[in-house]
Write a protein that holds these residues in place. Structure first.
Motif, short mmCIF file in Angstrom:
data_model
loop_
_atom_site.label_atom_id
_atom_site.label_comp_id
_atom_site.label_asym_id
_atom_site.label_seq_id
_atom_site.Cartn_x
_atom_site.Cartn_y
_atom_site.Cartn_z
N ILE A 154 0.88 -0.93 -0.15
CA ILE A 154 0.18 -0.10 0.09
C ILE A 154 0.78 1.31 0.28
CG2 ILE A 154 -1.34 1.63 1.28
CD1 ILE A 154 -3.11 -0.86 2.46
N ASP A 204 -2.17 4.97 -2.97
CA ASP A 204 -3.63 3.91 -2.96
C ASP A 204 -4.60 4.68 -2.58
OD1 ASP A 204 -3.89 1.22 -3.35
OD2 ASP A 204 -1.83 1.64 -2.33
N ILE A 215 -9.28 1.42 1.19
CA ILE A 215 -8.13 0.31 0.25
C ILE A 215 -8.82 -0.78 -0.48
CG2 ILE A 215 -6.57 -0.05 0.05
CD1 ILE A 215 -5.67 2.75 1.38
#
Length: 410
Positions: free
Chosen positions: A14, A100, A197
């Motif tokens: 991420i 992200d 996310i």
């Protein structure tokens, strides 16, 4: 991000572009960085507002990282961009392409005025999650009449209700010691961004995540809401004891204070026995849970007299592990605690200009993908060149950006 640190943690895949400053937002992104997310902190040339404030050690010869900043900005990278300039905004948009999430805690309207609103950034990256943390939220999810009001921790504590139920007596509402008006919203922001996310990775759809500081504080004051609805009461400060469980609170010792939560019959019987007064447990005022509730003020006085005859260490020997019990510990006792050492909750990090400083460790433990404090907080703009190169800028573009975005020395 290319550097010498090996990827780690459950969130190693991420990337977060972090515009947050002060405590609330940085605490939320810290939680993600602690579990391996690449968190790129975008700072103006003057840096995060907490940088110049320190505090610094007296012998610190560089004064580039203070204790405040070290604590909540560890594990992050720093890039210096002035978003008020066209070059700065274009560089920021480069970062957004493969991010992200973007996270910010500006006042409402700031990003719109910069031409970097969620809608603009969504066109660049449709799967982007945009996390916003403000005092009173954003119009996209609910237009508060206080939308434009600035807010800090103490305001959120006051308006979110926590101060109204904290204090030594009903006449003295009290601020909670740690900055929970910042930290609780920061935790919820971290959770919200991570949930969004997760959704984006499944669907390719990003979204706007909105956390109001006041909402977050109210959420942890949930008991006062249902108390008013169910019981028709307006809860106030209860001091260091529970409004309807007893004993459940703080009691004196010879050398400080301890906490006891022995409201259940079995625990209460054990408490009386270990304090050497089984007759107290047989007292008809206290021999049932309802009786202890009805006579809680008298019971608190009786128990305080008995616990005050022992030191904290003596009470720990008598009560530790037998009932819910714990001494009130200051920082010197925390630092000496075998528990916090075993749990790696006291971590030393490098501090340029002085010896390492100690900060709090990572409280969420995982067996397969453990988080950790991997590196100190970044010096202002420390990673600007590498981050921009990784984002696709050429050397000449990076040189031009860095000439126009020179970090301010404080």
């Amino acid at each position: 991000m290319t550097d010498n640190a090996a990827p780690f943690g459950a969130l190693a895949d991420i990337k977060i572009i972090d515009l947050t400053q002060m405590l609330a937002g940085p605490f939320g992104t810290m939680l993600l960085a602690d579990h391996g997310a690449t968190v790129i902190k975008v700072e103006p040339p003057a840096g995060d507002l907490t940088r110049p404030g320190g505090p610094f050690r007296e012998d610190d010869t560089q004064r580039v990282l203070g204790g405040y900043f070290q604590s909540v900005d560890r594990n992050k990278y720093s890039i210096c961009l002035d978003l008020k300039t066209e070059k700065g905004r274009e560089a920021f948009k480069l970062l957004v392409r493969d991010a992200d999430a973007v996270v910010e805690n500006f006042r409402a309207g700031v990003m719109e005025r910069l031409g970097l609103s969620y809608e603009v950034l969504r066109d660049i990256n449709p799967r982007l999650v945009y996390g916003a943390l403000r005092g009173f939220g954003d119009t996209r999810t609910g237009a508060s009449p206080y939308l434009d009001w600035p807010a800090f921790d103490v305001v959120a504590q006051a308006m979110g209700g926590i101060m109204a139920i904290t204090g030594p007596d009903p006449a003295t509402p009290t601020k909670v010691g740690p900055g929970v008006g910042d930290i609780i919203p920061g935790m919820m922001l971290g959770f919200g961004v991570l949930a969004a996310i997760h959704h984006a990775k499944q669907t390719g759809e990003g979204q706007f995540v909105d956390v109001a500081m006041t909402d977050a504080v109210l959420a942890v004051c949930e008991r006062m809401i249902w108390q008013n609805s169910v019981q028709g009461v307006v809860p106030g400060p209860e001091g260091n004891h529970h409004p309807f469980l007893c004993p459940f609170g703080m009691f004196p010792a010879k050398d400080g204070f301890v906490t006891i939560a022995a409201q259940q019959d079995a625990f209460f019987a054990t408490l009386c026995r270990e304090l050497g007064d089984e007759q107290l447990g047989a007292d008809p005022r206290f021999d049932s849970r309802e009786g202890r509730k009805a006579n809680r003020l008298a019971l608190i006085d009786e128990l305080s007299e008995r616990t005050g005859a022992f030191t904290k260490a003596e009470l720990m020997t008598r009560l530790g592990g037998k009932i819910p019990f714990g001494p009130v510990m200051d920082i010197t006792e925390v630092l000496a605690s075998d528990h916090f050492k075993a749990r790696e909750m006291l971590v030393d990090v490098e501090n340029p200009g002085t010896t390492p400083v100690t900060i709090a460790g990572v409280p969420i433990k995982m067996t397969r993908t453990p988080g950790r404090v991997s590196r100190r907080a970044p010096i202002l703009g420390e990673h600007t060149r590498q981050v921009l190169l990784d984002a696709g800028a050429c050397e000449a573009e990076v040189d031009a950006i860095m000439r126009d975005h020179v970090p301010v020395k404080f």
